[in-house]
Design a protein around this motif. Structure first.
Motif, mmCIF file in Angstrom:
data_model
loop_
_atom_site.group_PDB
_atom_site.id
_atom_site.type_symbol
_atom_site.label_atom_id
_atom_site.label_comp_id
_atom_site.label_asym_id
_atom_site.label_seq_id
_atom_site.Cartn_x
_atom_site.Cartn_y
_atom_site.Cartn_z
ATOM 1 N N SER A 242 44.214 38.291 57.769
ATOM 2 C CA SER A 242 44.387 38.020 58.942
ATOM 3 C C SER A 242 45.341 36.877 58.930
ATOM 4 O O SER A 242 45.448 36.254 58.007
ATOM 5 N N ILE A 243 46.089 36.751 60.117
ATOM 6 C CA ILE A 243 47.082 35.892 60.355
ATOM 7 C C ILE A 243 46.808 35.205 61.652
ATOM 8 O O ILE A 243 46.408 35.747 62.828
ATOM 9 N N ARG A 244 46.733 33.575 61.764
ATOM 10 C CA ARG A 244 46.640 32.895 62.884
ATOM 11 C C ARG A 244 47.889 32.004 63.052
ATOM 12 O O ARG A 244 48.358 31.368 62.216
ATOM 13 N N ILE A 245 48.330 32.187 64.278
ATOM 14 C CA ILE A 245 49.588 31.470 64.591
ATOM 15 C C ILE A 245 49.108 30.421 65.636
ATOM 16 O O ILE A 245 48.683 30.822 66.852
ATOM 17 N N ALA A 246 49.513 29.095 66.006
ATOM 18 C CA ALA A 246 49.214 28.374 66.842
ATOM 19 C C ALA A 246 50.292 27.388 67.174
ATOM 20 O O ALA A 246 50.896 26.756 66.404
ATOM 21 N N ALA A 247 50.613 27.237 68.547
ATOM 22 C CA ALA A 247 51.611 26.154 68.989
ATOM 23 C C ALA A 247 52.773 26.193 68.342
ATOM 24 O O ALA A 247 53.504 25.093 67.910
ATOM 25 N N ILE A 248 53.481 27.463 68.106
ATOM 26 C CA ILE A 248 54.792 27.660 67.582
ATOM 27 C C ILE A 248 55.957 27.536 68.690
ATOM 28 O O ILE A 248 55.765 28.224 69.656
ATOM 29 N N ALA B 204 63.851 29.569 71.878
ATOM 30 C CA ALA B 204 63.891 30.923 71.408
ATOM 31 C C ALA B 204 62.383 31.248 71.572
ATOM 32 O O ALA B 204 61.863 32.328 72.202
ATOM 33 N N LEU B 205 61.494 30.066 71.026
ATOM 34 C CA LEU B 205 59.866 30.469 71.437
ATOM 35 C C LEU B 205 59.122 29.207 71.922
ATOM 36 O O LEU B 205 59.658 28.006 71.585
ATOM 37 N N ARG B 206 58.203 29.556 73.046
ATOM 38 C CA ARG B 206 57.421 28.554 73.549
ATOM 39 C C ARG B 206 56.217 28.815 73.563
ATOM 40 O O ARG B 206 55.470 29.685 73.791
ATOM 41 N N ASP B 207 55.421 27.640 72.932
ATOM 42 C CA ASP B 207 53.895 27.756 72.786
ATOM 43 C C ASP B 207 53.425 29.120 72.467
ATOM 44 O O ASP B 207 52.408 29.587 73.270
ATOM 45 N N ILE B 208 53.607 29.502 71.285
ATOM 46 C CA ILE B 208 53.163 30.854 70.679
ATOM 47 C C ILE B 208 51.776 30.717 69.992
ATOM 48 O O ILE B 208 51.672 29.832 69.214
ATOM 49 N N ASP B 209 50.962 31.267 70.609
ATOM 50 C CA ASP B 209 49.459 31.495 69.853
ATOM 51 C C ASP B 209 49.106 32.874 69.890
ATOM 52 O O ASP B 209 49.511 33.801 70.587
ATOM 53 N N LEU B 210 49.033 33.354 68.523
ATOM 54 C CA LEU B 210 48.620 34.791 68.280
ATOM 55 C C LEU B 210 47.705 34.981 67.088
ATOM 56 O O LEU B 210 47.731 34.158 65.983
ATOM 57 N N SER C 274 62.068 28.086 60.158
ATOM 58 C CA SER C 274 60.558 26.935 60.270
ATOM 59 C C SER C 274 60.625 26.733 61.704
ATOM 60 O O SER C 274 61.555 26.557 62.389
ATOM 61 N N PRO C 275 59.298 26.420 62.438
ATOM 62 C CA PRO C 275 59.023 26.180 63.327
ATOM 63 C C PRO C 275 59.626 24.821 63.749
ATOM 64 O O PRO C 275 59.719 23.974 62.707
ATOM 65 N N ASP C 276 59.915 24.248 65.192
ATOM 66 C CA ASP C 276 60.124 23.058 65.396
ATOM 67 C C ASP C 276 58.877 22.059 65.173
ATOM 68 O O ASP C 276 57.884 22.551 65.091
ATOM 69 N N ASP C 277 59.412 20.949 64.879
ATOM 70 C CA ASP C 277 58.405 19.753 64.381
ATOM 71 C C ASP C 277 57.273 19.769 65.529
ATOM 72 O O ASP C 277 57.798 20.054 66.779
ATOM 73 N N GLY C 278 56.084 19.636 65.267
ATOM 74 C CA GLY C 278 55.245 19.430 66.175
ATOM 75 C C GLY C 278 53.716 19.901 65.707
ATOM 76 O O GLY C 278 53.630 20.185 64.383
#
Lengths: 306, 251
Positions: free
Chosen positions: B2-8, B17-23, B53-57
């Protein structure tokens, strides 16, 4: 509408197909220009080249043998090989690093770095030598401190190497950058995603893909390093038996009226140039294939029959 | 896996390019990232692989509950199939596929016979056994695509990431490979994500579809669900039934 009118095509003379009169100059002008070009090439390229070998052999094989048994001449050959053996690998390392940095990363001042790499091409080697003299010479900025600590740069081997490195600085980087730019990062990223470390990516993917361009740069860099005159004269001073490389020794011999010996050594430098030219042509042919392959890879995404 | 992506979040200069991606991606799922070009879907795929790499945060990426956010691409070992295949031009098909095994540290590198056996299995899987000695430049687009797939599978990845896998192929080969990929996925149940701008491809292949627009996720759902209940005007427009496209509008 009436019956179909057959299309008539005026017969064309085969010769008219071959030469387009509108784009061709009259024979007189054509042959004058071609003749001028040939005369010029003979005068400034072929004639001097032949003279060098003619003069070198003016006293026969025996003369050549005496010329090459002179200790000063032998020392100059040894010195030239030493300098090239240090300067060329150094610039290869720097060139690879710079090309990698410029083509694989975006950073502030990247264009400036590219311009900077070219600097030695635009600046007279004599000026380059002078600048280093002002830095490392006896009256220079760092010179006294270095000499106090037993490090001699000007008028010594380090000076020769420094001057040569400066002059040959751009050759390898300049050859790698366009190829690496057109190849892109795709294959390197693929290697990383397959678990390759940085050094593995470099050795297994980056380096094999640019090997011909690198070799081309090495050959040019080497030829330039062995033939360098201006920067090393100023910086290392043509001290006989100490900092006289081959080109400087040619001048020494000439000034001493050892014409045959001067030309004998000059012919060796010329031979080096000719060998370089042959190598260069061969490698050029190979790099062009690499570059064409890099471009074709982008375009050939249609489906040829297997 | 499984993959979990949060706050990318990801921006290139001033472009976001990407804003607040949760998936969340379930184990064994085949997921399509669908959207117009420039909507951020490829960037997300590359971030999951570790190539970007995603932006810092507070960004967080988890594989099976393990935080891999700070891991490099070679540690994550996601099977990645590039849009233009990125096959090693100076290696033949065999060496391309063997690459991921050969670069392993000595301790975990399989012996030569084991590598040859594995590569042969993969060549059979992609039906290219007679082409082992060929170079990428001697292959057709569809064949290159299959080699790229085999190369990614050689390292036995836990996830498979495909960037526009069929984008550069002609219609017939595209359909064939699509069916093949679906069958392959049904058999292996390897968690897979693929990026596409072709909705038909996404709907035909995927278990669930994620619709991207301007760097945000607009809707997540099964093909059925997305088609029958578009979440907003953007999705409706992108899927091709805008307001002025009522069946009665054209008479």
């Amino acid at each position: 509408m009436s019956a179909v009118v057959p299309l008539t095509i005026a017969p064309v003379k085969p010769s008219a197909l071959r030469t387009n009169a509108a784009r061709t100059e009259p024979p007189l002008i054509r042959w004058t220009l071609i003749g001028l070009a040939i005369a010029f090439i003979v005068l400034v390229l072929i004639f001097p080249l032949l003279t060098i070998f003619h003069e070198a052999f003016s006293k026969g094989w025996a003369g050549l043998r005496t010329a090459y048994s002179d200790p000063g001449t032998l020392e100059s050959i040894h010195l030239t090989l030493t300098v090239a053996a240090i300067a060329v690998p150094f610039n290869a390392l720097f060139g690879l690093a710079a090309a990698w940095l410029i083509t694989r990363f975006d950073f502030r001042g990247k264009r400036f770095l590219e311009v900077l790499i070219d600097l030695p091409i635009w600046i007279s080697p004599v000026v380059g030598g002078l600048v280093f003299l002002l830095l490392f010479g006896r009256q220079g900025l760092f010179g006294p401190w270095l000499i106090d600590h037993g490090i001699k740069i000007a008028f010594a081997l380090p000076g020769l190497v420094l001057g040569t490195v400066f002059v040959t600085f751009p050759y390898i980087a300049r050859n790698l950058i366009p190829l690496m730019e057109s190849q892109g990062r795709g294959e390197e990223e693929a290697a990383i995603s397959l678990g390759a470390r940085g050094w593995q990516v470099f050795l297994l993917v980056t380096l094999p893909r640019v090997k011909w361009a690198l070799l081309y740069g090495l050959v040019l860099c080497n030829a330039r390093a062995m033939g360098e005159f201006g920067a090393v004269t100023v910086l290392a001073g043509n001290v006989r038996g100490l900092t006289s490389t081959m080109p400087l020794q040619v001048e020494n011999l000439y000034n001493d009226y050892h014409l045959a010996a001067a030309f004998a050594l000059a012919s060796l430098l010329t031979l080096l140039g000719i060998v370089t030219l042959i190598l260069k042509t061969f490698i050029e042919w190979r790099t062009r294939r690499d570059l064409a392959a890099a471009v074709a890879e982008d375009d050939s995404l249609s489906e040829p029959t297997p | 896996m499984s993959i979990r992506i949060a706050a990318i979040n990801k921006s290139f200069g001033k472009f976001s390019a990407l804003r607040d991606i949760d998936l969340e991606i379930r184990p064994g799922e085949l997921l399509a990232l669908l959207g117009p070009s420039g909507s951020g879907k490829t960037t997300l795929l590359r971030i999951i692989a570790g190539l970007e790499s995603p932006d810092d945060g507070p960004a967080r990426i988890e594989f099976d509950g393990i935080d891999v956010t700070t891991q490099s691409a070679y540690e994550r070992k996601a099977g990645f199939v590039f849009q233009h295949y990125a096959l090693f031009q100076h290696m033949n098909v065999f060496e391309n596929i063997a690459f991921g095994l050969r670069v392993r540290p000595k301790k975990v590198r399989p012996p030569e016979e084991a590598i040859a056996k594995r590569v042969h299995e993969l060549l059979e899987l992609i039906r290219l056994v007679p082409f082992a000695k060929r170079f990428p430049s001697q292959l057709s687009g569809g064949q290159r695509q299959r080699v790229a797939l085999a190369r990614a599978l050689a390292i036995a990845p836990q996830i498979l990431l495909l960037d526009e896998p069929f984008g550069a192929l002609d219609a017939r080969v595209r359909l064939e490979l699509c069916q093949w990929l679906r069958a392959f996925h049904d058999e292996t149940k390897i968690t897979s994500l693929f990026v596409t701008h072709d909705q038909e491809e996404a709907f035909r292949l995927a278990d669930r579809v994620v619709i991207f627009g301007e760097g945000r996720i607009r809707q997540i759902g099964t093909p059925e669900h997305v088609r029958t209940a578009p979440a907003d005007d953007f999705v409706r427009n992108f899927l091709g039934f805008g307001e002025d496209m009522h069946p009665g509008a054209i008479v």
